[in-house]
Design a protein around this motif. Sequence first.
Motif: not given
Length: 656
Positions: A304, A328, A331, A355, A358
Amino acid sequence: MKKIKKAEHFIWVLAMALMLVPMLARATTTWTGGSGTDWNTAGNWSAGVPGDIDDVALFNAGGTIDVTAEPIGMLELDFRINTGSANANVVNWNPGAAAITSFTVLHAGSTGSNGSTTFNHQSGTIDMSSAAGTYQFRVGNNNAATYNMSGDAIVEYIEGISIGQSANGNGHLVMSGSSELIDSQNGGSSGLFLIGNSGSNAKGILTMNDNASAFHRANVRVGANNGAVGTINMNNSARLDIRTNLQLGHSGEGHLVMGDASILRVGVGANSDVRVGQNASGRGTVTMSGNALIAGSGASDDVHIGYNGDGTLIMSGTSAIAGVREFSTSHNAAGSDSSVTMSGNSIIAARTYVNIGRSGTSTLTLNDNASIANSENSPFNLAAQSTGNATLVMNGSGAYVHANQDLNVAFSNGAASTALFDQNAGQVFVNNVLRVGNGVVGNAGTYNLDGGTLRSNSIIVDGTTGVFNWGATLTVREVSQNASGNGSIIGFTGDLASSTGATLELNDLYESGGIIFDKLAVSGALDLSAGGDIFQFWNDMQRLRGRGGINTGELQLISATSVSGQFDNIVGPGPDGGSFFRTWGPGEIAQGTAADALQLNRGYLDYRVDGVFFVYKVSGQVPEPETGMLVVFAVLFLRGLSRRSWLVMLRQKLRS
């Protein structure tokens, strides 16, 4: 009876006294350096050479201490290297590879605000695996200290490590050669590994070179608290394995710099993440170059960039993030801000979700030959949550994006998410559906295909805020050669527009009671420029061979509000003027359409009850007898072919 009780009481008191003897005998001995630099010289200590019954060994005065042989009888030692003055302290620990010395505490740079400590651990094992208490191994506790590990030096511990522990602590742990840090905790979690712990300018650095390696079971926090700064430098073939989480910028500022052949593995035997910007106040950066690698190895091992705080990832060379479950950015929080810049031949390969932005704001930029992909049946999302704001920019001619399932541009279930996919170059491959916008909740999604190639099975522009613009090559195709049906472009209330030089490829057609042509369905404005090959239609010659007939192609424009431009330069299989012949049906100019706008169309617009269609006809290489021979003769006559050439072609047609 009383005598027996007195005897029992005496025995108990004697036993307790005997037990307390070694405790009472433990003393503190302080290094004086009065007789040189040798550890085993009694004159260098205030109370003799430290042994197994000594509680604390202090090193206050400036100077050098040399350990060239295993300390005799040393089983447990509370060894604190203090710097209460401006003097420098140096310890050269080189007792030999087989030496094992047990410490309960090793604090380098533990008191004061002046001076510095250098501990050169050149050989042997310092064993702290039975130490009680948290962070008993500290480098730069609240002063400046450097701990150098080289050769085959080993440190074993169970209660965590702290580099730059307290206010004004400035610690640097340097590992080179084949040195090792080993978390010996069996079961459960060990203490934290802190690099830059407290605020008030605490700084911690871990530098790993050569084949140095470290394994830690619990969380590694780099920049643990607000105001603290921590850094991990990894070079050459250094390796760091983490069983739980690496938190870069937990609440302070944390950095990871990885060079050639360095490896960071997360999820070693359990679930773990790399979290850059762990908490709202946290800020973290990851810089990868050469062929540095971040690899997943567990069931839940995510990366992340910007978890709740801010994060930055910069990748170059052949660096890679591979085998992790999810990748991601921004996040978990609307306030998270992150950026990812990929250059060279860098790679991000996730097993499940990708993602971007996100929940917060994020930008991903792909330059050169950089690529990002997922491999399992999960979507590739831009702005997946209601507060997401994502931008993906492709600049490199060799840049590549692969969505193994769907590519969603602001197609979230929540509201108010926004996303922009700006493809200036490179290739995008979507295994299923490209979705732009979500009309149900009003998400704003835009896809600009300004360069490179986009290949997708289907494209859906959904919502009044969904926009798809193309000025390059757009391919709508069946991804699997064994699939049935056809690719499609579907719009509901969004616009699908092209610019000068745009190309739309409709290929990989399948037979199901006849050729099924791909469908272009737009419920908005369709602007087709005449400056390039607008519709490029490639037939599969093997499938058409022997079918005969003139196959009619249609491009459906469902409820189009307007159609502008010219359907010019429509290319069939084979070059213009080649051996593949094309005929076009009679032009039909609908009401409100200017005649000069259709002169070059070689087709016609057909306004029907169920929509507007652009109709064109393509003949195969084997025309039907009643029409095909006429086409052949006409073309041969117009081209002025010789009698011999005409006979050769005629024989070929008849044989087929």
